[in-house]
Design an enzyme around this catalytic site. Structure first.
Site, PDB file in Angstrom:
ATOM      1  N   LYS A   1     -14.454   1.185  14.998  1.00 52.19           N
ATOM      2  CA  LYS A   1     -13.183   0.446  14.985  1.00 52.19           C
ATOM      3  C   LYS A   1     -12.547   0.362  16.371  1.00 52.19           C
ATOM      4  CE  LYS A   1     -11.115   0.473  10.903  1.00 52.19           C
ATOM      5  NZ  LYS A   1     -10.319   0.984   9.774  1.00 52.19           N
TER       6      LYS A   1
ATOM      7  N   ASN B   1       0.850  -1.195   0.000  1.00 53.27           N
ATOM      8  CA  ASN B   1       0.000   0.000   0.000  1.00 53.27           C
ATOM      9  C   ASN B   1       0.886   1.245   0.000  1.00 53.27           C
ATOM     10  OD1 ASN B   1       0.550   0.743   2.890  1.00 53.27           O
ATOM     11  ND2 ASN B   1      -0.316  -1.286   3.177  1.00 53.27           N
TER      12      ASN B   1
ATOM     13  N   LYS C   1       8.984 -17.437 -10.282  1.00 52.27           N
ATOM     14  CA  LYS C   1       8.216 -16.364 -10.924  1.00 52.27           C
ATOM     15  C   LYS C   1       7.013 -16.952 -11.678  1.00 52.27           C
ATOM     16  CE  LYS C   1       8.539 -12.721 -14.274  1.00 52.27           C
ATOM     17  NZ  LYS C   1       9.107 -12.412 -15.565  1.00 52.27           N
TER      18      LYS C   1
HETATM   19  N1  CTP Z   1      -3.985  -3.529  11.861  1.00 57.78           N
HETATM   20  C1  CTP Z   1      -3.351  -4.635  12.359  1.00 57.78           C
HETATM   21  N2  CTP Z   1      -3.416  -5.809  11.688  1.00 57.78           N
HETATM   22  C2  CTP Z   1      -4.121  -5.921  10.555  1.00 57.78           C
HETATM   23  C3  CTP Z   1      -4.783  -4.792  10.029  1.00 57.78           C
HETATM   24  C4  CTP Z   1      -4.684  -3.593  10.717  1.00 57.78           C
HETATM   25  O1  CTP Z   1      -2.700  -4.541  13.404  1.00 57.78           O
HETATM   26  N3  CTP Z   1      -4.174  -7.076   9.928  1.00 57.78           N
HETATM   27  C5  CTP Z   1      -3.913  -2.276  12.628  1.00 57.78           C
HETATM   28  C6  CTP Z   1      -3.270  -1.121  11.908  1.00 57.78           C
HETATM   29  O2  CTP Z   1      -1.883  -1.054  12.194  1.00 57.78           O
HETATM   30  C7  CTP Z   1      -3.993   0.080  12.505  1.00 57.78           C
HETATM   31  C8  CTP Z   1      -5.369  -0.468  12.835  1.00 57.78           C
HETATM   32  O3  CTP Z   1      -5.241  -1.874  12.878  1.00 57.78           O
HETATM   33  O4  CTP Z   1      -3.409   0.504  13.714  1.00 57.78           O
HETATM   34  C9  CTP Z   1      -6.466  -0.111  11.862  1.00 57.78           C
HETATM   35  O5  CTP Z   1      -6.055  -0.380  10.538  1.00 57.78           O
HETATM   36  P1  CTP Z   1      -7.081  -0.163   9.341  1.00 57.78           P
HETATM   37  O6  CTP Z   1      -6.437  -0.591   8.091  1.00 57.78           O
HETATM   38  O7  CTP Z   1      -7.665   1.211   9.408  1.00 57.78           O
HETATM   39  O8  CTP Z   1      -8.264  -1.122   9.781  1.00 57.78           O
HETATM   40  P2  CTP Z   1      -8.618  -2.592   9.397  1.00 57.78           P
HETATM   41  O9  CTP Z   1      -8.717  -3.385  10.633  1.00 57.78           O
HETATM   42  O10 CTP Z   1      -7.658  -3.106   8.383  1.00 57.78           O
HETATM   43  O11 CTP Z   1     -10.064  -2.410   8.806  1.00 57.78           O
HETATM   44  P3  CTP Z   1     -10.519  -1.861   7.340  1.00 57.78           P
HETATM   45  O12 CTP Z   1      -9.336  -2.070   6.422  1.00 57.78           O
HETATM   46  O13 CTP Z   1     -11.662  -2.702   7.010  1.00 57.78           O
HETATM   47  O14 CTP Z   1     -10.868  -0.435   7.542  1.00 57.78           O
END
Ligand code: CTP
Length: 391
Positions: free
Chosen positions: A333, A208, A284
């Site tokens: 969240k 990302n 690959k």
């Molecule tokens: N996070 C984590 N492990 C994951 C996904 C996210 O520890 N597998 C943590 C990120 O580091 C951040 C928080 O959770 O501190 C929220 O991440 P975010 O991407 O906003 O949320 P998601 O749980 O991934 O939910 P969504 O993508 O559906 O918004």
């Protein structure tokens, strides 16, 4: 204001050296003990006698001058609470960035383990030189404070960026560092940064746009506030505190959990991929004749959620990147993850967030608190986040 503090001012050979006479007086007026070291070329612009009279201390220029069992560069480094290099020429900047110790000033810099402020001043073309900029970036990455020069009329006759920043800027930056309370002293703070990298095959991956800047700003700030910092990052970082480089979400989880039990605070600023490919190809993947190609993804562990489920005494902080309904989604969240604080980011805005040096966040607490922090550089945001957590 600064009594009991020793400020070591390093002057290098640029015309702005004459301005440092006034800077010495500013620190003296604030009751600081001022020590001065010069490169030999600095003495083309100011005299040793002037600096000695203003600082009321002997001025160091050459090594091996003072008959003492301790080498001068170590004595100077031990005595001072902060080192300010102003003006810093392109030459001295480049030496410092590469660990060259060929005079008293650069040797002290290399031996100096406390905060250093570097205030460059030079011709605008020298400032824009890519090698000089690369060396400045190296110093910045290593945790030194750089006070960028201003744009204006330069002594060499050019108009452009290169003029020493104001003496007030230098004085205030030093004062802030010297009077900053070590609010995180004795605390172990673990911070994650960057986007995880989920490999598809040896040449491709899913990731990302996270630059890691917010996590790194938090780690640098925690270090400045006296914490025992561990940075777990997917982006390279050279820091004066421990850095663990990881790639995937699984690697990040292992690194975080290894540090978790004896930490006081964990901040998950990393953008962790929610999914990884089910079957990582060892070789690959070759193109086929088909128009479509499918990858099966499986869920990654939710690192933050698992920390919250297993925590004992730790403060756990999450970040939340949303492209719509920021507060609504963030409120949901923080409950779902169970963290103590959630820092919500609006990633739909181009002027903040991913890759930017700026951010605007809202801090949510588990008891329903919502506090918006106005747009600011990521270091200021980092300081405010720690103020919110630790007062
Ligand atoms: N996070 C984590 N492990 C994951 C996904 C996210 O520890 N597998 C943590 C990120 O580091 C951040 C928080 O959770 O501190 C929220 O991440 P975010 O991407 O906003 O949320 P998601 O749980 O991934 O939910 P969504 O993508 O559906 O918004």
């Amino acid at each position: 204001m600064l009594s009991g503090k020793t400020v070591l001012i390093g002057i290098t050979g640029g015309i702005a050296a004459y301005k440092i006479c006034e800077l010495i007086r500013m620190f003296k007026r604030a009751n600081a003990n001022v020590r001065v070291v010069c490169t030999p070329n600095a003495l083309h612009f100011v005299t040793k006698l002037t600096l000695q009279n203003l600082s009321q201390n002997e001025v160091g220029v050459e090594e091996f001058e003072i008959p003492d069992f301790k080498p001068e560069h170590i004595s100077y480094a031990d005595e001072a609470d902060i080192m300010i290099i102003a003006p810093a020429t392109a030459n001295t900047i480049s030496k410092m960035a590469n660990g060259i110790c060929d005079n008293l000033l650069t040797s002290i810099f290399c031996a100096f383990s406390k905060p250093v402020i570097i205030a460059p001043a030079m011709n605008c073309n020298m400032w824009n030189n890519r090698i000089v900029q690369g060396n400045l970036q190296k110093l910045l990455n290593a945790g030194y404070t750089i006070l960028e020069p201003e744009t204006g009329f330069l002594a060499c006759g050019y108009e452009g960026r290169g003029r020493l920043c104001s003496l007030d800027t230098i004085f205030d930056a030093a004062k802030d560092i010297l009077t900053e309370k070590k609010t995180l002293a004795g605390k172990k703070v673990v911070i994650t940064a960057g986007g995880t990298i989920e490999e598809i095959d040896p040449v491709r991956y899913i990731s990302n746009y996270s630059s890691g800047k917010m996590g790194i700003a938090l780690a640098d700030t925690a270090y400045r506030l006296g914490a025992d910092v561990v940075l777990i990052t997917t982006v390279p970082a050279e820091k004066p505190y421990p850095v663990k480089k990881v790639k995937s979400a699984q690697e990040m989880q292992k690194a975080v959990e290894d540090e978790f039990s004896n930490s006081d605070c964990v901040i998950m600023a990393a953008a962790v991929a929610d999914y990884r490919v089910k079957q990582h190809a060892v070789q690959k993947i070759k193109k086929t004749d088909e128009n479509e190609y499918s990858l099966t993804l499986i869920k990654n562990p939710d690192i933050l959620k698992h920390l919250c489920e297993t925590k004992t005494h730790q403060t756990v902080v999450g970040f939340c990147a949303e492209s719509e309904n920021l507060i609504e989604n963030a409120k949901e969240k923080i409950i779902k993850k169970g963290c103590d604080y959630l820092i919500a980011n609006d990633i739909s805005r181009k002027d903040i967030g991913f890759s930017s040096d700026y951010n605007e966040v809202t801090i949510l607490t588990r008891d329903g608190g919502v506090k918006k922090l106005e747009r600011a550089d990521k270091y200021t945001i980092a300081r405010r986040i720690f103020e919110e957590i630790y007062g």
